[in-house]
Enzyme design. Structure first.
Site, short mmCIF file in Angstrom:
data_model
loop_
_atom_site.label_atom_id
_atom_site.label_comp_id
_atom_site.label_asym_id
_atom_site.label_seq_id
_atom_site.Cartn_x
_atom_site.Cartn_y
_atom_site.Cartn_z
N CYS A 167 56.14 55.84 60.60
CA CYS A 167 54.70 56.01 60.39
C CYS A 167 54.12 56.89 61.49
CB CYS A 167 53.99 54.67 60.33
SG CYS A 167 52.28 54.79 59.78
N THR A 175 39.67 35.68 39.76
CA THR A 175 40.89 36.44 40.05
C THR A 175 41.89 35.63 40.88
OG1 THR A 175 39.92 37.39 42.07
CG2 THR A 175 39.62 38.61 40.00
N GLU A 214 39.39 47.97 44.59
CA GLU A 214 40.23 46.84 44.19
C GLU A 214 41.68 47.09 44.55
OE1 GLU A 214 37.66 45.13 40.39
OE2 GLU A 214 39.04 46.80 40.07
#
Length: 466
Positions: free
Chosen positions: A110, A372, A437
């Site tokens: 990374c 959810t 989301e």
């Protein structure tokens, strides 16, 4: 301001934050074609407040904060925890903390996090010679590398012997130092997953940006090189037709209706866990054969071939049993041990885990008033399953009902091989979800992964101490 006592600021930073943010966003519009962020000059009061906190902590508004800014309550918690780990009182010197972040981020190649913490390492008077590679770091940090490697890829392999070796080495670690180091390692391993999952590019100044010389727009290939150093563009999702959001919502409602009457036997629950575990082993992910980590990253990497293997395919099945959460859990065991060895860190982590797992706006796509919880629980427990952790009271058949195969592939890649993920993979899953989301899913993925790594490390510490 609480939690910022180690940050030194001039009045210039605060007075000119608004002007700087406007200048940043003008240029970042050119650079951020490949990922979406909350603008630095947002007029939303909650975002303005938390962005100011981020700016005061880091003397910059990092892209990570702008992406997390879709969920300001979570971002505020994340900043508090990361500031505690890197800047508040603790057993480890500040330069050690940033070097450990570099070691952790390098396992997943990374570049973004490695470069960010190289800068912070030098700002905290770290020895530039250490940045020539892990072989130039103090013996004490080199000794930590084996634990870094194992936790990043196969955390079930860590044992009390690894703990013993570090505590009894020629340059020994104390228990509190090791606790902070382990949390830093797991924090930055999992943060790599978030960086790749959201396609976060380096800040302008990290690319040699000059205020008088606007940066060029990033291309897909530039973004891939900056974040993952890979030319592999295999789509983990394949050509399988996605299950529509309406079908997913129907399944969630059905599960909610029958969950209270569920009388599945423990034997059947175990069978369902092993079924999901073995199905996970059959899910293919993008090949890493074309990965070409830069030399500036590889100098911090030892044993680069060591990587994740499916828990169900592990070599020592008899020696490494399934991790049963009922025997060692975060709530009942890990939380208190973390707090005992590194005061208050368990509380901060617990708040962060709970917020990521329970965060909801009761929406899914364009649908409102949606519960959810079953979907969020399926994601969290599926990630733990990939690491061999079983929650005895959970019905793993819900994983297969709520997570379609291409989403499982995305989760597996981003959790276990984040450097292999491409923008095509991100675009190919959860297509009816809003970007915010998807960011929430990546936050859950990051936190579930950290908790899984940490559970294995804390259990090994506990076994050593008892």
């Amino acid at each position: 301001m609480d939690g910022l006592k180690h940050v030194r600021l001039s009045s210039f930073y605060i007075a000119d934050f608004e002007a700087i943010s406007k200048m940043m966003i003008t240029v970042e519009i050119q650079q951020c074609d490949n990922f979406h962020v909350v603008p630095a000059d947002t007029t939303v009061e909650d975002n303005q407040s938390v962005f100011m906190e981020a700016f005061l902590q880091n003397n910059r508004l990092e892209h990570i904060s702008q992406v997390m800014g879709y969920h300001p309550d979570y971002l505020r918690n994340f900043l508090t925890t990361q500031n505690f780990l890197l800047r508040e009182d603790g057993p480890l010197p500040y330069e050690y903390r940033h070097y450990i972040a570099i070691m952790a981020a390098a396992r997943h190649h990374c570049t973004y996090l490695v470069k960010l913490h190289e800068q912070d390492f030098l700002l905290h008077n770290g020895d530039p010679q250490w940045l020539k590679g892990i072989a130039h770091a103090p013996r004490k940090l080199q000794d930590l590398y084996e634990v870094n490697k194992i936790l990043a890829h196969q955390p079930w392999l860590i044992t009390k012997q690894h703990i013993h070796n570090l505590l009894k080495s020629p340059e020994p670690w104390s228990l509190s130092e090791l606790m902070q180091a382990i949390i830093l390692l797991t924090h930055f391993h999992s943060l790599c997953s978030f960086v790749y999952g959201c396609g976060i590019n380096p800040e302008l100044d990290m690319q040699g940006f000059s205020l008088t010389q606007p940066a060029s727009p990033a291309t897909d290939s530039d973004s891939s090189e900056a974040n993952s150093d890979t030319g592999d563009t295999i789509n983990v999702c394949g050509d399988e037709e996605s299950v529509g959001l309406e079908a997913l919502l129907a399944r969630m409602r059905q599960l909610d209706a029958i969950s209270s009457a569920n009388t599945t036997s423990p034997e059947e629950l175990l069978k369902r866990f092993h079924s999901v575990e073995h199905q996970n082993a059959e899910i293919t992910v993008p090949s890493g054969k074309n990965n070409s980590p830069r030399a500036e990253i590889l100098r911090f990497v030892q044993d680069p071939e060591f990587s994740y293997i499916d828990f169900a395919s592990r070599d020592s099945v008899s020696e490494v049993a399934t991790f049963r959460a009922c025997d060692y859990s975060w709530d009942d065991h890990g939380f208190s041990l973390a707090n005992r060895l590194y005061l208050d860190v368990g509380t901060l982590l617990d708040d962060k885990y709970n917020l990521a797992a329970n965060l909801t706006y009761y929406t899914m796509g364009d649908n409102r008033e949606v519960d959810t919880s079953s979907f969020r629980r399926a994601i969290w427990n599926y990630i733990h399953c990939m690491y061999g952790i079983r929650h005895d009271d959970y019905d793993y058949s819900e994983v297969n009902q709520l997570l379609e195969r291409n989403l499982k592939g995305y989760i597996k890649t981003l959790t276990c091989y984040p450097e292999r993920l491409t923008k095509k993979d991100y675009d190919g899953v959860m297509r009816e979800f809003k970007h915010s989301e998807k960011v929430h899913v990546n936050l859950m993925l990051m936190e579930a992964r950290q908790q899984a790594e940490l559970l294995y490390a804390l259990r090994a510490l506990n076994r050593y101490m008892t």
